[in-house]
Design an enzyme around this catalytic site. Structure first.
Site, PDB file in Angstrom:
ATOM      1  N   GLU A 173       0.769  -1.497  -0.087  1.00 21.82           N
ATOM      2  CA  GLU A 173      -0.055  -0.036   0.100  1.00 21.82           C
ATOM      3  C   GLU A 173       0.966   1.409  -0.014  1.00 21.82           C
ATOM      4  OE1 GLU A 173      -2.540  -0.706   3.214  1.00 21.82           O
ATOM      5  OE2 GLU A 173      -4.013  -1.803   2.245  1.00 21.82           O
TER       6      GLU A 173
ATOM      7  N   GLU B  11       7.165 -21.893   8.221  1.00 22.46           N
ATOM      8  CA  GLU B  11       7.597 -21.033   9.143  1.00 22.46           C
ATOM      9  C   GLU B  11       8.461 -21.662  10.254  1.00 22.46           C
ATOM     10  OE1 GLU B  11       4.236 -21.318  12.597  1.00 22.46           O
ATOM     11  OE2 GLU B  11       3.185 -20.644  10.835  1.00 22.46           O
TER      12      GLU B  11
END
Length: 303
Positions: free
Chosen positions: A85, A116
């Site tokens: 963004e 992960e």
């Protein structure tokens, strides 16, 4: 580390929600809302910690480095979301603020199991983007113990990059391997262990604060207006015109015409109108002012 999982705040049972499985819809929504109200207060407590992260990011970007978010699952997605963004909001290069998540881009829409748990992969992913000592890395993990993030922060710190740990548990593992730690304690989740709820909300707020404050410090705002917005569609063009109108007090048509003459650079258009300068002259003033609109206008006045 598995034996300690149940002792984490983010994994504890919330005594206010033990009966939500039999509650009415409105009662479930009400308790969720009540718990969410605690998030902003938890974030308020760590604002001094967030300030340090902003200073790291500001210094990195000022000297040509980058702000890099890295995490797994929801934490990784939040970093990617904040990063992508920045270009439309602040006209930054896509490489200036990066979001990296365990498992790569495909993991944003579909979980990549096991990614992960690999600390080496955290290091490898930072090596792949050629991390340097000018960069700031923010490792995000609600639990504060994700191996992928641990590995990433250890590597970042080892090469001299600023390493920041963002978690929702005290004395988090990632805090121990970072230069600086932000531990925002939001308490047990409404649904036990679902850290996409309060923990994620807190992290979203903090990431917004870090990127937005850094960009403001870099001169990408004038008063409280987004004057470095990237005009890439009709909506953003209209927003840009309205910003110019608001700042300069000129008409819609003049704002639109000047924006077009300014190559759709809002900051330049504002300086052109405020100083009655040409495009090139306004660009020169902004360059001399380091990109700060208010300073560019003051320079023209000789202040």
């Amino acid at each position: 580390m598995e034996e300690h999982l149940s002792s984490l705040t983010t994994e504890m049972r919330n005594q206010n929600t033990t009966h939500i499985d039999t509650a009415d819809t409105i009662d479930i929504l009400t308790v969720m809302n009540e718990e969410d109200q605690k998030v902003a207060l938890a974030v308020k407590k760590v604002l001094p910690k967030v300030k340090v992260a902003v200073e790291y990011a500001f210094e990195s970007l000022k000297k040509g480095g980058r702000l890099i978010y890295i995490g797994a699952g929801t934490s990784g997605r939040l970093g990617v979301l904040d990063a992508v963004e920045c270009p439309p909001t602040f006209s930054t290069s896509p490489e200036t603020v990066l979001g990296i998540m365990a498992g790569g881009e495909k993991a944003f829409v579909k979980a990549v199991e096991g990614a992960e748990d690999n600390a080496e992969l955290g290091k490898t992913d930072l090596e792949a983007i050629h991390l340097t000592s000018n960069d700031t890395v923010i490792g995000i993990a609600a639990s504060g113990r994700t191996p992928y993030v641990v590995g990433a922060l250890q590597y970042a710190r080892s090469i001299g990059a600023k390493a920041v740990a963002l978690s929702c548990n005290e004395n988090a593992r990632i805090s121990q391997v970072a230069d600086h730690a932000i531990e925002v304690i939001v308490g047990p989740e409404v649904l036990t262990g679902s850290t996409r709820m309060k923990a994620a909300t807190a992290h979203k707020m903090i990431l917004n604060m870090i990127s937005t404050t850094t960009m403001i410090r870099l001169g990408k705002a004038y008063e409280n207006l987004m004057v470095d917005v990237h005009v890439s569609n009709h909506k953003l063009k209209e927003r840009a015109i309205n910003i110019i109108k608001t700042v300069t007090g000129t008409s819609y048509d003049v704002a639109k015409e000047t924006l077009e003459k300014a190559n759709y650079e809002v900051k330049t258009a504002i300086v052109m109108i405020k100083t009655e300068k040409t495009y090139n002259e306004a660009k020169a003033l902004l360059a001399e002012a380091g990109g700060y609109v208010s300073k560019a206008i003051s320079l023209n006045k000789g202040e």
